[in-house]
Design an enzyme around this catalytic site. Structure first.
Site, PDB file in Angstrom:
ATOM      1  N   ASN A  24       0.878  -1.178   0.000  1.00  0.00           N
ATOM      2  CA  ASN A  24       0.000   0.000   0.000  1.00  0.00           C
ATOM      3  C   ASN A  24       0.913   1.225   0.000  1.00  0.00           C
ATOM      4  O   ASN A  24       1.507   1.564   1.015  1.00  0.00           O
ATOM      5  CB  ASN A  24      -0.887  -0.057   1.258  1.00  0.00           C
ATOM      6  CG  ASN A  24      -1.799   1.146   1.399  1.00  0.00           C
ATOM      7  OD1 ASN A  24      -1.743   2.084   0.606  1.00  0.00           O
ATOM      8  ND2 ASN A  24      -2.636   1.111   2.419  1.00  0.00           N
ATOM      9  N   ARG A  83      -2.473  -2.085  -3.437  1.00  0.00           N
ATOM     10  CA  ARG A  83      -3.655  -1.239  -3.258  1.00  0.00           C
ATOM     11  C   ARG A  83      -3.535  -0.060  -4.216  1.00  0.00           C
ATOM     12  O   ARG A  83      -2.543   0.664  -4.192  1.00  0.00           O
ATOM     13  CB  ARG A  83      -3.729  -0.712  -1.831  1.00  0.00           C
ATOM     14  CG  ARG A  83      -4.908   0.232  -1.647  1.00  0.00           C
ATOM     15  CD  ARG A  83      -4.879   0.921  -0.303  1.00  0.00           C
ATOM     16  NE  ARG A  83      -6.036   1.775  -0.134  1.00  0.00           N
ATOM     17  CZ  ARG A  83      -6.076   2.826   0.676  1.00  0.00           C
ATOM     18  NH1 ARG A  83      -5.024   3.159   1.388  1.00  0.00           N
ATOM     19  NH2 ARG A  83      -7.164   3.543   0.760  1.00  0.00           N
ATOM     20  N   HIS A 122     -12.134   3.395  -0.028  1.00  0.00           N
ATOM     21  CA  HIS A 122     -12.161   2.439   1.094  1.00  0.00           C
ATOM     22  C   HIS A 122     -13.051   1.238   0.791  1.00  0.00           C
ATOM     23  O   HIS A 122     -13.527   0.561   1.703  1.00  0.00           O
ATOM     24  CB  HIS A 122     -12.675   3.091   2.402  1.00  0.00           C
ATOM     25  CG  HIS A 122     -11.808   4.174   2.942  1.00  0.00           C
ATOM     26  ND1 HIS A 122     -12.318   5.362   3.427  1.00  0.00           N
ATOM     27  CD2 HIS A 122     -10.469   4.257   3.080  1.00  0.00           C
ATOM     28  CE1 HIS A 122     -11.325   6.122   3.850  1.00  0.00           C
ATOM     29  NE2 HIS A 122     -10.193   5.476   3.633  1.00  0.00           N
ATOM     30  N   HIS A 161     -16.122   3.614   8.298  1.00  0.00           N
ATOM     31  CA  HIS A 161     -14.681   3.305   8.283  1.00  0.00           C
ATOM     32  C   HIS A 161     -13.957   4.562   8.764  1.00  0.00           C
ATOM     33  O   HIS A 161     -13.945   5.588   8.061  1.00  0.00           O
ATOM     34  CB  HIS A 161     -14.222   2.925   6.869  1.00  0.00           C
ATOM     35  CG  HIS A 161     -12.729   2.807   6.752  1.00  0.00           C
ATOM     36  ND1 HIS A 161     -12.065   1.605   6.756  1.00  0.00           N
ATOM     37  CD2 HIS A 161     -11.765   3.763   6.670  1.00  0.00           C
ATOM     38  CE1 HIS A 161     -10.761   1.825   6.682  1.00  0.00           C
ATOM     39  NE2 HIS A 161     -10.553   3.126   6.625  1.00  0.00           N
ATOM     40  N   GLY A 211     -10.431   5.760   9.885  1.00  0.00           N
ATOM     41  CA  GLY A 211      -8.982   5.645  10.070  1.00  0.00           C
ATOM     42  C   GLY A 211      -8.400   7.044   9.945  1.00  0.00           C
ATOM     43  O   GLY A 211      -8.971   8.011  10.456  1.00  0.00           O
ATOM     44  N   ASN A 212      -7.263   7.178   9.233  1.00  0.00           N
ATOM     45  CA  ASN A 212      -6.798   8.530   8.914  1.00  0.00           C
ATOM     46  C   ASN A 212      -7.732   9.156   7.895  1.00  0.00           C
ATOM     47  O   ASN A 212      -8.148  10.294   8.019  1.00  0.00           O
ATOM     48  CB  ASN A 212      -5.368   8.486   8.396  1.00  0.00           C
ATOM     49  CG  ASN A 212      -4.390   8.412   9.546  1.00  0.00           C
ATOM     50  OD1 ASN A 212      -4.466   9.206  10.472  1.00  0.00           O
ATOM     51  ND2 ASN A 212      -3.499   7.446   9.515  1.00  0.00           N
ATOM     52  N   ARG A 216      -7.934  15.970   6.537  1.00  0.00           N
ATOM     53  CA  ARG A 216      -8.792  16.412   5.423  1.00  0.00           C
ATOM     54  C   ARG A 216     -10.084  17.020   5.961  1.00  0.00           C
ATOM     55  O   ARG A 216     -10.679  16.488   6.902  1.00  0.00           O
ATOM     56  CB  ARG A 216      -9.132  15.226   4.514  1.00  0.00           C
ATOM     57  CG  ARG A 216      -7.985  14.793   3.621  1.00  0.00           C
ATOM     58  CD  ARG A 216      -8.293  13.510   2.882  1.00  0.00           C
ATOM     59  NE  ARG A 216      -7.423  12.452   3.340  1.00  0.00           N
ATOM     60  CZ  ARG A 216      -7.557  11.160   3.032  1.00  0.00           C
ATOM     61  NH1 ARG A 216      -8.528  10.761   2.240  1.00  0.00           N
ATOM     62  NH2 ARG A 216      -6.713  10.262   3.504  1.00  0.00           N
ATOM     63  N   MET A 242      -6.549  10.832  16.781  1.00  0.00           N
ATOM     64  CA  MET A 242      -7.694  10.831  17.702  1.00  0.00           C
ATOM     65  C   MET A 242      -7.282  10.484  19.130  1.00  0.00           C
ATOM     66  O   MET A 242      -7.848  11.019  20.084  1.00  0.00           O
ATOM     67  CB  MET A 242      -8.771   9.872  17.177  1.00  0.00           C
ATOM     68  CG  MET A 242     -10.062   9.956  17.921  1.00  0.00           C
ATOM     69  SD  MET A 242     -10.800  11.610  17.883  1.00  0.00           S
ATOM     70  CE  MET A 242     -11.842  11.495  16.432  1.00  0.00           C
ATOM     71  N   ARG A 243      -6.297   9.586  19.265  1.00  0.00           N
ATOM     72  CA  ARG A 243      -5.854   9.258  20.632  1.00  0.00           C
ATOM     73  C   ARG A 243      -5.375  10.508  21.371  1.00  0.00           C
ATOM     74  O   ARG A 243      -5.755  10.750  22.517  1.00  0.00           O
ATOM     75  CB  ARG A 243      -4.681   8.270  20.586  1.00  0.00           C
ATOM     76  CG  ARG A 243      -5.048   6.860  20.933  1.00  0.00           C
ATOM     77  CD  ARG A 243      -3.914   5.958  20.596  1.00  0.00           C
ATOM     78  NE  ARG A 243      -3.425   6.230  19.251  1.00  0.00           N
ATOM     79  CZ  ARG A 243      -2.687   5.409  18.534  1.00  0.00           C
ATOM     80  NH1 ARG A 243      -2.314   4.265  19.051  1.00  0.00           N
ATOM     81  NH2 ARG A 243      -2.305   5.705  17.315  1.00  0.00           N
ATOM     82  N   ASN A 256     -11.440   1.344  18.141  1.00  0.00           N
ATOM     83  CA  ASN A 256     -10.771   1.596  19.422  1.00  0.00           C
ATOM     84  C   ASN A 256     -11.343   2.720  20.268  1.00  0.00           C
ATOM     85  O   ASN A 256     -10.839   2.967  21.356  1.00  0.00           O
ATOM     86  CB  ASN A 256      -9.290   1.927  19.169  1.00  0.00           C
ATOM     87  CG  ASN A 256      -8.517   0.727  18.683  1.00  0.00           C
ATOM     88  OD1 ASN A 256      -8.386  -0.253  19.409  1.00  0.00           O
ATOM     89  ND2 ASN A 256      -8.050   0.783  17.454  1.00  0.00           N
ATOM     90  N   GLU A 316      -7.776  -4.736   5.458  1.00  0.00           N
ATOM     91  CA  GLU A 316      -7.673  -4.471   4.018  1.00  0.00           C
ATOM     92  C   GLU A 316      -6.592  -5.346   3.388  1.00  0.00           C
ATOM     93  O   GLU A 316      -6.744  -5.813   2.264  1.00  0.00           O
ATOM     94  CB  GLU A 316      -7.370  -2.981   3.792  1.00  0.00           C
ATOM     95  CG  GLU A 316      -8.556  -2.090   4.130  1.00  0.00           C
ATOM     96  CD  GLU A 316      -8.171  -0.638   4.332  1.00  0.00           C
ATOM     97  OE1 GLU A 316      -7.604  -0.324   5.397  1.00  0.00           O
ATOM     98  OE2 GLU A 316      -8.437   0.177   3.433  1.00  0.00           O
TER      99      GLU A 316
END
Ligand SMILES: Nc1ncnc2c1ncn2[C@@H]1O[C@H](COP(=O)(O)OP(=O)(O)O)[C@@H](O)[C@H]1O
Ligand SMILES: CC(=O)OP(=O)(O)O
Ligand SMILES: [Mg+2]
Length: 395
Positions: free
Chosen positions: A10, A87, A176, A204, A206-207, A237, A280-281, A331, A381
């Site tokens: 990827n 990918r 995605h 979905h 993620g980043n 984004r 996000m964490r 998470n 993925e």
């Protein structure tokens, strides 16, 4: 049959994520990340048998990173690498499924690149480097867009003059798809529903983040559009903004197209709203300590996500369940809880104890009793790309 080994690649513009997938084994034999490629601090990180390793590859580009990692992958595969799955983010309207790579398919991926200027050129770098190093290995492109080629026209057309669609490909494609497909198949499996008679909302997160309506195993609508910028608030984004923003910034601040593109893709989203981080964490920790920007970023993220899910519900005949996936979806009990709280009108409610338990790979249902299903399902993925690659090599 002995296990067959597929290397999944990827590529980003300055990074390569990779994994060696043995489809009959849950864990990857080896996986890792080459990052900051092209710079003096390029580095390769990998994980094998739960041990982590790093190697500086100063000045390394995609090709030299692959030249470093391929022998390790070969070794982990006991010298038996059967193919490489790449990918590729944008497959345009041409690719509705994975494709064996040859010169003609590579030219087509290149021709689509103007629709995904941040993504396809990076995939091409990885493909060309892998083909140069391993010309004898079969290689396959697996497209993020392919799963969404079942969108009905009323979902994929923009309300702009017809000619822009017909002559220039201006339409919604969605991304995605590999993840939306993987988790909706898993959802049918774990609930015992038939894929061909099932109806899901998928988030979905993620980043990059997107939602999808999956009916009878097919994508019917999704939040990303012509490019992966449309839709939800993401790490860096913006997601949806007023389409006049480009011209407004050009007129009032003299910004170039490149400046605005950069701001919307790299300086916005959670990072832009919080003024702190795209992660996000980190934002959840900062919110605990009362950071106003982090608190706002989380509120906007969840509200916009819930609005998108409500919009996606227009494409469903009924709701068999809402699926959360991706690093945040898998998470973050906080994000799931805040998002579902906005979706009372869809009848959704969580069992907060079950919600709190679903972290770090723990999956399961998290809805309150007698409410529609809400499922946490880890995406994979890489595994789906390996399975698609193998399926194509077998035909
Ligand atoms: N425990 C956690 N709580 C909240 N967010 C998390 C947690 N673990 C990972 N994340 C978030 O998941 C995001 C990355 O998701 P991931 O799916 O790994 O990204 P990518 O799209 O690059 O594959 C980051 O925002 C990260 O902070
Ligand atoms: C298409 C896209 O947004 O991909 P990612 O989430 O990997 O950035
Ligand atoms: Mg991921």
């Amino acid at each position: 049959m002995p296990s067959r080994n597929i290397l999944v690649i990827n590529c980003g513009s300055s990074s390569i994520k990779f994994a060696l997938v043995k489809p009959d084994q849950a864990q990857f034999a080896i996986s890792g990340l080459a990052e900051r490629l092209g710079s003096t601090d390029a580095v390769l990180h990998w994980q094998r048998d739960n041990a982590k390793h790093s190697l500086a590859i100063a000045g390394g580009d995609h090709r030299s990173a692959l030249a470093h990692l391929l022998p390790m992958v070969q070794e982990a595969a006991d010298g038996q690498l059967h193919g490489i799955g790449h990918r590729v983010v944008h497959g345009g309207e041409r690719f509705t499924s994975a494709q064996r790579l040859d010169a003609e398919v590579i030219d087509a991926i290149r021709a689509i690149a103007p629709l995904a200027p941040l993504h396809n050129p990076a995939s091409l770098l990885g493909i060309e480097a892998a083909l140069a190093l391993y010309p004898e290995l079969p290689q396959v492109a697996v497209f993020d867009t392919a799963f969404h080629q079942t969108l009905p026209e009323h979902a994929y057309r923009y309300a702009v003059p017809q000619q822009l669609y017909r002559e220039h490909g201006v339409r919604r494609y969605g991304f995605h798809g590999t993840s939306h497909r993987f988790v909706s198949l898993r959802a049918a499996e774990v609930t015992g529903l038939a894929v061909t008679d099932s109806s899901w909302l998928v988030a979905h997160l993620g980043n990059g983040c997107s939602t999808c309506a999956v009916v009878d195993g097919q994508s019917r609508d999704t939040s990303m559009g012509m490019t992966p910028l449309e839709g939800l608030v993401m790490g860096t984004r913006s997601g949806d903004v007023d389409p006049n923003l480009h011209s407004h910034l050009a007129r009032t601040l003299g910004w170039s197209l490149e400046q605005t593109d950069r701001m919307l893709n790299h300086d916005s989203g959670l990072l832009g709203l919080s003024g702190l981080s795209n992660d996000m964490r980190s934002l959840e920790q900062a919110r605990e300590q009362g950071h106003a920007g982090a608190t706002l970023a989380i509120e906007v993220f969840c509200y916009r996500l819930s609005k998108s899910l409500a919009a996606m519900s227009c494409a469903l005949p009924r709701l068999d369940g809402l699926i959360f996936t991706g690093g945040i979806g898998e998470n973050s009990p906080l994000i799931r809880s805040k998002t579902v709280a906005h979706l009372r009108l869809l009848g959704l409610a969580l069992d907060e104890d079950a919600n709190a338990r679903c972290i770090r790979g723990v999956s399961g249902p998290i809805q309150a009793a007698d409410h529609p299903r809400v499922l946490v399902i880890p995406t994979n993925e890489e595994r789906q790309i390996a399975l698609d690659t193998l399926a194509l090599l077998d035909t």
